[in-house]
Design a protein around this motif. Structure first.
Motif, PDB file in Angstrom:
ATOM      1  N   ARG A   1      -0.002 -12.869  -2.107  1.00  0.00           N
ATOM      2  CA  ARG A   1      -0.691 -13.011  -0.812  1.00  0.00           C
ATOM      3  C   ARG A   1      -2.199 -13.186  -0.993  1.00  0.00           C
ATOM      4  N   LEU A   2      -2.783 -12.374  -1.872  1.00  0.00           N
ATOM      5  CA  LEU A   2      -4.227 -12.474  -2.097  1.00  0.00           C
ATOM      6  C   LEU A   2      -4.577 -13.841  -2.664  1.00  0.00           C
ATOM      7  N   SER A   3      -3.785 -14.355  -3.580  1.00  0.00           N
ATOM      8  CA  SER A   3      -4.033 -15.687  -4.147  1.00  0.00           C
ATOM      9  C   SER A   3      -3.965 -16.771  -3.073  1.00  0.00           C
ATOM     10  N   ARG A   4      -2.976 -16.683  -2.198  1.00  0.00           N
ATOM     11  CA  ARG A   4      -2.839 -17.677  -1.123  1.00  0.00           C
ATOM     12  C   ARG A   4      -4.045 -17.651  -0.187  1.00  0.00           C
ATOM     13  N   VAL A   5      -4.480 -16.442   0.174  1.00  0.00           N
ATOM     14  CA  VAL A   5      -5.636 -16.305   1.063  1.00  0.00           C
ATOM     15  C   VAL A   5      -6.873 -16.918   0.411  1.00  0.00           C
ATOM     16  N   LEU A   6      -7.125 -16.549  -0.845  1.00  0.00           N
ATOM     17  CA  LEU A   6      -8.319 -17.056  -1.531  1.00  0.00           C
ATOM     18  C   LEU A   6      -8.247 -18.566  -1.726  1.00  0.00           C
TER      19      LEU A   6
ATOM     20  N   GLN B   1     -10.173 -23.822  -0.661  1.00  0.00           N
ATOM     21  CA  GLN B   1      -9.812 -25.198  -0.313  1.00  0.00           C
ATOM     22  C   GLN B   1     -10.577 -25.657   0.922  1.00  0.00           C
ATOM     23  N   ASN B   2     -10.652 -24.806   1.946  1.00  0.00           N
ATOM     24  CA  ASN B   2     -11.413 -25.161   3.151  1.00  0.00           C
ATOM     25  C   ASN B   2     -12.872 -25.403   2.820  1.00  0.00           C
TER      26      ASN B   2
ATOM     27  N   ARG C   1      -6.900 -26.266  10.260  1.00  0.00           N
ATOM     28  CA  ARG C   1      -7.852 -25.429   9.518  1.00  0.00           C
ATOM     29  C   ARG C   1      -7.991 -24.071  10.174  1.00  0.00           C
ATOM     30  N   ASP C   2      -8.104 -24.067  11.501  1.00  0.00           N
ATOM     31  CA  ASP C   2      -8.257 -22.806  12.224  1.00  0.00           C
ATOM     32  C   ASP C   2      -7.038 -21.911  12.029  1.00  0.00           C
ATOM     33  N   ARG C   3      -5.841 -22.500  12.033  1.00  0.00           N
ATOM     34  CA  ARG C   3      -4.620 -21.712  11.830  1.00  0.00           C
ATOM     35  C   ARG C   3      -4.652 -21.059  10.456  1.00  0.00           C
ATOM     36  N   GLY C   4      -5.027 -21.832   9.432  1.00  0.00           N
ATOM     37  CA  GLY C   4      -5.081 -21.292   8.073  1.00  0.00           C
ATOM     38  C   GLY C   4      -6.063 -20.150   7.954  1.00  0.00           C
TER      39      GLY C   4
ATOM     40  N   GLY D   1     -24.037 -24.782   5.903  1.00  0.00           N
ATOM     41  CA  GLY D   1     -22.933 -24.184   5.169  1.00  0.00           C
ATOM     42  C   GLY D   1     -22.383 -22.931   5.809  1.00  0.00           C
ATOM     43  N   THR D   2     -21.351 -22.418   5.162  1.00  0.00           N
ATOM     44  CA  THR D   2     -20.600 -21.272   5.663  1.00  0.00           C
ATOM     45  C   THR D   2     -20.340 -20.311   4.519  1.00  0.00           C
TER      46      THR D   2
END
Length: 142
Positions: A15-20, A25-26, A101-104, A128-129
């Motif tokens: 889960r942590l890998s997917r979130v990061l 990616q974004n 993007r917002d959903r992710g 930037g963000t």
């Protein structure tokens, strides 16, 4: 300067890998050519003990607080968009209305919260963000 005293932690790695990966990616997708993405891991203070009850017995676990900063030099996100991303879903219609993007990002926020953490975002249009993931993570037993 060493920013991490405890490099090994116990967590839901998948889960942590997917979130990061979603956040990174974004950042890359919204950074123009010649821009950059910086990822930083910081341990916030030493490990600390926390009492937990396991099977009716007290157990002491050692945790440390970590921050993962994902900073880009992209187009930025408006305050309105940040509010929409950070707000809880208000039913199925809202979930469908959110852009991909917002959903992710919203899913990433929810997963981080389920792991006991928080997601912060700061952004400036055309500058930037920065997303900051704050997580208390279990340290392995010695």
């Amino acid at each position: 300067m060493n920013q991490v005293d405890n490099a090994q932690v116990v967590c839901d790695e998948e889960r942590l890998s997917r979130v990061l990966m979603n956040l990174i990616q974004n950042a890359y997708e919204h950074t123009p050519p010649g821009g950059g993405v910086l990822v930083t891991l910081i341990q916030q203070g030493p490990g600390y003990h926390q009492r937990r009850t396991e099977n009716g017995r007290l157990a002491f676990k050692t945790y440390a607080d970590y921050e993962i900063h994902i900073q880009d030099t992209g187009q930025g996100i408006s305050e309105e968009e940040i509010s929409r991303i950070m707000a809880p879903f208000e039913g199925e219609k809202t979930a469908k209305e959110l852009r991909e993007r917002d959903r992710g990002l919203h899913i990433a926020k929810n997963v981080i919260e389920l792991m006991g953490g928080e997601l912060y975002v700061t952004s400036e249009p055309d500058r930037g963000t920065e997303f900051i993931v704050h997580l208390p993570l279990l340290l392995p037993s010695n």
